[in-house]
Design an enzyme around this catalytic site. Structure first.
Site, PDB file in Angstrom:
ATOM      1  N   SER A   1      22.060  15.899  45.186  1.00 31.03           N
ATOM      2  CA  SER A   1      22.578  14.524  45.288  1.00 31.03           C
ATOM      3  C   SER A   1      23.745  14.311  44.340  1.00 31.03           C
ATOM      4  O   SER A   1      24.713  13.618  44.658  1.00 31.03           O
ATOM      5  CB  SER A   1      21.465  13.522  44.947  1.00 31.03           C
ATOM      6  OG  SER A   1      20.461  13.576  45.929  1.00 31.03           O
TER       7      SER A   1
ATOM      8  N   ASP B   1      30.958  11.107  55.251  1.00 29.28           N
ATOM      9  CA  ASP B   1      30.896   9.811  55.952  1.00 29.28           C
ATOM     10  C   ASP B   1      30.826  10.040  57.462  1.00 29.28           C
ATOM     11  O   ASP B   1      30.035   9.400  58.164  1.00 29.28           O
ATOM     12  CB  ASP B   1      32.118   8.946  55.611  1.00 29.28           C
ATOM     13  CG  ASP B   1      32.003   8.304  54.226  1.00 29.28           C
ATOM     14  OD1 ASP B   1      30.878   8.242  53.686  1.00 29.28           O
ATOM     15  OD2 ASP B   1      33.037   7.854  53.697  1.00 29.28           O
TER      16      ASP B   1
ATOM     17  N   GLY C   1      29.880  12.872  58.860  1.00 29.49           N
ATOM     18  CA  GLY C   1      28.634  13.599  59.120  1.00 29.49           C
ATOM     19  C   GLY C   1      27.435  12.661  59.214  1.00 29.49           C
ATOM     20  O   GLY C   1      26.527  12.881  60.017  1.00 29.49           O
TER      21      GLY C   1
ATOM     22  N   ARG D   1      -2.788   6.998  79.697  1.00 26.50           N
ATOM     23  CA  ARG D   1      -4.062   7.264  79.018  1.00 26.50           C
ATOM     24  C   ARG D   1      -4.969   6.029  79.076  1.00 26.50           C
ATOM     25  O   ARG D   1      -4.534   4.908  78.823  1.00 26.50           O
ATOM     26  CB  ARG D   1      -3.776   7.617  77.554  1.00 26.50           C
ATOM     27  CG  ARG D   1      -4.981   7.731  76.671  1.00 26.50           C
ATOM     28  CD  ARG D   1      -5.686   9.046  76.841  1.00 26.50           C
ATOM     29  NE  ARG D   1      -6.839   9.138  75.955  1.00 26.50           N
ATOM     30  CZ  ARG D   1      -7.609  10.213  75.845  1.00 26.50           C
ATOM     31  NH1 ARG D   1      -7.344  11.289  76.577  1.00 26.50           N
ATOM     32  NH2 ARG D   1      -8.631  10.223  75.020  1.00 26.50           N
TER      33      ARG D   1
ATOM     34  N   GLN E   1       0.266   8.725  66.393  1.00 21.73           N
ATOM     35  CA  GLN E   1      -0.890   7.834  66.361  1.00 21.73           C
ATOM     36  C   GLN E   1      -1.258   7.375  67.782  1.00 21.73           C
ATOM     37  O   GLN E   1      -2.434   7.343  68.144  1.00 21.73           O
ATOM     38  CB  GLN E   1      -0.579   6.629  65.453  1.00 21.73           C
ATOM     39  CG  GLN E   1      -1.801   5.888  64.953  1.00 21.73           C
ATOM     40  CD  GLN E   1      -2.692   6.760  64.072  1.00 21.73           C
ATOM     41  OE1 GLN E   1      -2.262   7.748  63.507  1.00 21.73           O
ATOM     42  NE2 GLN E   1      -3.962   6.404  64.001  1.00 21.73           N
TER      43      GLN E   1
ATOM     44  N   GLU F   1      22.587  15.571  54.161  1.00 23.92           N
ATOM     45  CA  GLU F   1      23.824  14.761  54.184  1.00 23.92           C
ATOM     46  C   GLU F   1      23.646  13.448  53.411  1.00 23.92           C
ATOM     47  O   GLU F   1      24.220  12.413  53.760  1.00 23.92           O
ATOM     48  CB  GLU F   1      24.317  14.570  55.616  1.00 23.92           C
ATOM     49  CG  GLU F   1      24.608  15.936  56.245  1.00 23.92           C
ATOM     50  CD  GLU F   1      25.484  15.912  57.460  1.00 23.92           C
ATOM     51  OE1 GLU F   1      26.297  14.998  57.580  1.00 23.92           O
ATOM     52  OE2 GLU F   1      25.350  16.841  58.272  1.00 23.92           O
TER      53      GLU F   1
HETATM   54  N1  CAA Z   1      35.219   8.825  50.629  1.00 21.59           N
HETATM   55  C1  CAA Z   1      36.303   9.075  49.834  1.00 21.59           C
HETATM   56  N2  CAA Z   1      36.226   9.122  48.481  1.00 21.59           N
HETATM   57  C2  CAA Z   1      35.011   8.914  47.932  1.00 21.59           C
HETATM   58  C3  CAA Z   1      33.860   8.654  48.675  1.00 21.59           C
HETATM   59  C4  CAA Z   1      33.998   8.606  50.096  1.00 21.59           C
HETATM   60  N3  CAA Z   1      32.949   8.366  50.884  1.00 21.59           N
HETATM   61  N4  CAA Z   1      32.808   8.492  47.845  1.00 21.59           N
HETATM   62  C5  CAA Z   1      33.287   8.628  46.597  1.00 21.59           C
HETATM   63  N5  CAA Z   1      34.611   8.890  46.654  1.00 21.59           N
HETATM   64  C6  CAA Z   1      35.527   9.073  45.523  1.00 21.59           C
HETATM   65  C7  CAA Z   1      35.505   7.850  44.618  1.00 21.59           C
HETATM   66  O1  CAA Z   1      36.437   6.883  45.058  1.00 21.59           O
HETATM   67  C8  CAA Z   1      35.890   8.437  43.267  1.00 21.59           C
HETATM   68  O2  CAA Z   1      37.278   8.630  43.231  1.00 21.59           O
HETATM   69  P1  CAA Z   1      38.129   8.261  41.897  1.00 21.59           P
HETATM   70  O3  CAA Z   1      37.627   9.196  40.862  1.00 21.59           O
HETATM   71  O4  CAA Z   1      39.535   8.512  42.314  1.00 21.59           O
HETATM   72  O5  CAA Z   1      37.815   6.827  41.616  1.00 21.59           O
HETATM   73  C9  CAA Z   1      35.256   9.830  43.328  1.00 21.59           C
HETATM   74  O6  CAA Z   1      35.056  10.144  44.711  1.00 21.59           O
HETATM   75  C10 CAA Z   1      33.930   9.886  42.607  1.00 21.59           C
HETATM   76  O7  CAA Z   1      33.119   8.879  43.173  1.00 21.59           O
HETATM   77  P2  CAA Z   1      31.776   8.367  42.478  1.00 21.59           P
HETATM   78  O8  CAA Z   1      32.070   8.070  41.040  1.00 21.59           O
HETATM   79  O9  CAA Z   1      31.206   7.316  43.334  1.00 21.59           O
HETATM   80  O10 CAA Z   1      30.918   9.690  42.502  1.00 21.59           O
HETATM   81  P3  CAA Z   1      29.411   9.930  42.094  1.00 21.59           P
HETATM   82  O11 CAA Z   1      29.372  11.184  41.321  1.00 21.59           O
HETATM   83  O12 CAA Z   1      28.803   8.705  41.535  1.00 21.59           O
HETATM   84  O13 CAA Z   1      28.733  10.281  43.524  1.00 21.59           O
HETATM   85  C11 CAA Z   1      27.604   9.821  45.559  1.00 21.59           C
HETATM   86  C12 CAA Z   1      28.719   9.424  44.587  1.00 21.59           C
HETATM   87  C13 CAA Z   1      27.705   8.856  46.709  1.00 21.59           C
HETATM   88  C14 CAA Z   1      26.226   9.769  44.953  1.00 21.59           C
HETATM   89  C15 CAA Z   1      27.892  11.264  46.060  1.00 21.59           C
HETATM   90  O14 CAA Z   1      27.750  12.203  45.040  1.00 21.59           O
HETATM   91  C16 CAA Z   1      27.000  11.675  47.218  1.00 21.59           C
HETATM   92  O15 CAA Z   1      27.234  11.273  48.356  1.00 21.59           O
HETATM   93  N6  CAA Z   1      25.967  12.514  46.957  1.00 21.59           N
HETATM   94  C17 CAA Z   1      25.163  13.089  48.023  1.00 21.59           C
HETATM   95  C18 CAA Z   1      25.722  14.410  48.418  1.00 21.59           C
HETATM   96  C19 CAA Z   1      25.232  14.850  49.769  1.00 21.59           C
HETATM   97  O16 CAA Z   1      25.203  14.090  50.718  1.00 21.59           O
HETATM   98  N7  CAA Z   1      24.868  16.133  49.853  1.00 21.59           N
HETATM   99  C20 CAA Z   1      24.477  16.737  51.107  1.00 21.59           C
HETATM  100  C21 CAA Z   1      25.375  17.909  51.389  1.00 21.59           C
HETATM  101  S1  CAA Z   1      25.472  18.567  53.017  1.00 21.59           S
HETATM  102  C22 CAA Z   1      23.957  19.089  53.472  1.00 21.59           C
HETATM  103  O17 CAA Z   1      23.051  18.316  53.431  1.00 21.59           O
HETATM  104  C23 CAA Z   1      23.730  20.489  53.954  1.00 21.59           C
HETATM  105  C24 CAA Z   1      24.139  20.768  55.337  1.00 21.59           C
HETATM  106  O18 CAA Z   1      24.532  21.885  55.634  1.00 21.59           O
HETATM  107  C25 CAA Z   1      24.019  19.732  56.389  1.00 21.59           C
END
Ligand code: CAA
Length: 387
Positions: free
Chosen positions: A132, A242, A244, A270, A342, A369
């Site tokens: 995360s 986003d 995804g 049923r 259920q 995701e």
């Molecule tokens: N679009 C564009 N930019 C974005 C953004 C978005 N949706 N979300 C954040 N940013 C930018 C912010 O604007 C910020 O930019 P600046 O530094 O220029 O201001 C920068 O990114 C950092 O943003 P945050 O401070 O909000 O970052 P954070 O560390 O607090 O994290 C979070 C935010 C939403 C928790 C993010 O880390 C997150 O989404 N975590 C989950 C990750 C995830 O979904 N992992 C799954 C991976 S894929 C998978 O599951 C496997 C597969 O194969 C399917």
């Protein structure tokens, strides 16, 4: 009622439904049981255009919009969420990122074969100690002295389709001291030296989709395979997620719809205590609540698709709409699959019917995701503007 759903949308939805019910539904149980990857049907989906729905025809796709992708993906997932997982990663996590951020030569080399279904694409952000909190990855990419190659080292985990992927968009640190601003994205070829597949995950659900670790050991990545600029990787990863998340919401809707449809049919067939079980108020309540949540999920998905379409012109983010759709639809899939078991009683618990598979497959939609907790964080931050 929804005049944004065109004849073309209905055609791709119908084509996906037809293929899913005729070619995927009959084999889903076998591939769930064995955990084998259904490569033949995945290739057929590529031939039908389902692996690059939003990619323009010039780059090997079918040039439709996100709503078309969502409608088709939901139909595939009604038959089997595993096939849907491969489709969703290929379309929204791999193709979308290259289409949006790739240079022309990268699109020709890495988008065309994947969007047209000849090759398989994957996306790799997560690491064993970074899920995360995606900005804390430990893998590294270091530019060599000649400035021609990055040398990539480290382990990435939970990479959907990795055991079969030809190419992977990988996020890794080029400047760890900058935290998320030090993340850079690269296009990786899986048959190059320095790339290895690690342990395959034994999973509760979506068992026919293959998921594994990937290991980089002195992997030489040419500079021209960097996706975007150095330090842009975190933003690319989040932007792509986003898109995804609309895919995962659509997958969850497919599981929820399948659970509801099976439950309606069973409630009408049923009998207990001398009447159809659908005549009991407690079953009626379950069906009514499932239907409301399914339709509410669909509406949130439509809203997210429209917001994404609008963002093409305005450039505005649609993170709020995508996270709301993913959060609500994934919780609906879990709710509906649980209620479907259920309603079916012992038959729902048995592997003779696909209901228990829906229950196992639904769970991942609340995790990958971005977990439901992360979606709530994104939604609340978007409402308050507070971090
Ligand atoms: N679009 C564009 N930019 C974005 C953004 C978005 N949706 N979300 C954040 N940013 C930018 C912010 O604007 C910020 O930019 P600046 O530094 O220029 O201001 C920068 O990114 C950092 O943003 P945050 O401070 O909000 O970052 P954070 O560390 O607090 O994290 C979070 C935010 C939403 C928790 C993010 O880390 C997150 O989404 N975590 C989950 C990750 C995830 O979904 N992992 C799954 C991976 S894929 C998978 O599951 C496997 C597969 O194969 C399917």
């Amino acid at each position: 009622m929804f005049d944004f759903i065109t004849e073309e949308h209905k055609m791709i939805q119908e084509a996906a439904r037809d293929f899913a019910q005729k070619s995927i539904a009959p084999i889903a149980e076998h591939f769930d049981e064995t955990g084998e990857f259904p490569i033949d049907t995945i290739r057929q989906m590529g031939g039908l255009g389902f692996m690059g729905i939003e990619v323009p025809e010039a780059y090997g796709g079918v040039g439709m919009d996100t709503l078309a992708y969502s409608l088709a993906l939901t139909e595939i997932c009604k038959a089997d969420a595993s096939h849907g997982t491969v489709m969703s990663v290929n379309n929204s996590l791999y193709c979308h990122g290259i289409l949006k951020f790739g240079a022309e030569a990268q699109k020709q080399k890495y988008l065309v074969p994947v969007a047209s279904g000849q090759k398989i694409g994957a996306y790799s952000l997560t690491e064993p100690m970074s899920g995360s909190d995606a900005g804390t990855m430990k893998s590294r990419a270091v530019l060599n002295e000649a400035g021609t190659h990055y040398v990539i080292d480290g382990i990435k985990s939970w990479v959907t389709s990795a055991p079969y992927a030809d190419y992977i968009v990988v996020f890794t640190m080029t400047q760890p001291e900058l935290k998320h601003k030090g993340v850079t994205a690269f296009l990786i070829e899986t048959d190059h030296p320095g790339f290895e597949r690690g342990k395959k995950e034994p999973k509760l659900g979506i068992r026919a989709s293959a998921t594994s670790e990937i290991i980089f050991d002195d992997y030489q990545c040419p500079v021209e395979n960097r996706l975007g600029e150095e330090g842009e990787g975190f933003k690319i990863a989040m932007t792509v997620l986003d898109a995804g998340r609309i895919g995962i919401a659509s997958q969850a809707l497919g599981i929820a719809e399948a659970s509801l449809e099976a439950s309606i049919a069973y409630a009408k067939e049923r009998e207990a205590f001398g009447q159809k079980i659908g005549q009991f108020q407690m079953i009626q309540q379950k069906l009514a609540d499932m239907k409301c949540r399914v339709d509410a999920s669909r509406l949130l998905i439509y809203q997210a698709c429209l917001a994404k379409a609008a963002s093409k012109k305005s450039g505005a983010r649609y993170s709020l709409e995508a996270s709301m759709a993913k959060l609500y639809a994934s919780e609906t899939a879990n709710y509906c699959a649980k209620e479907a078991i259920q309603i079916h009683g012992g038959m729902g618990y048995s592997k003779e019917l696909p209901i228990e598979r829906y229950f196992r497959d639904a769970k991942i939609t609340e995790i990958y995701e971005g977990t439901s907790e992360i979606q709530r964080m994104v939604i609340a931050r978007s409402l308050t503007g507070l971090r």
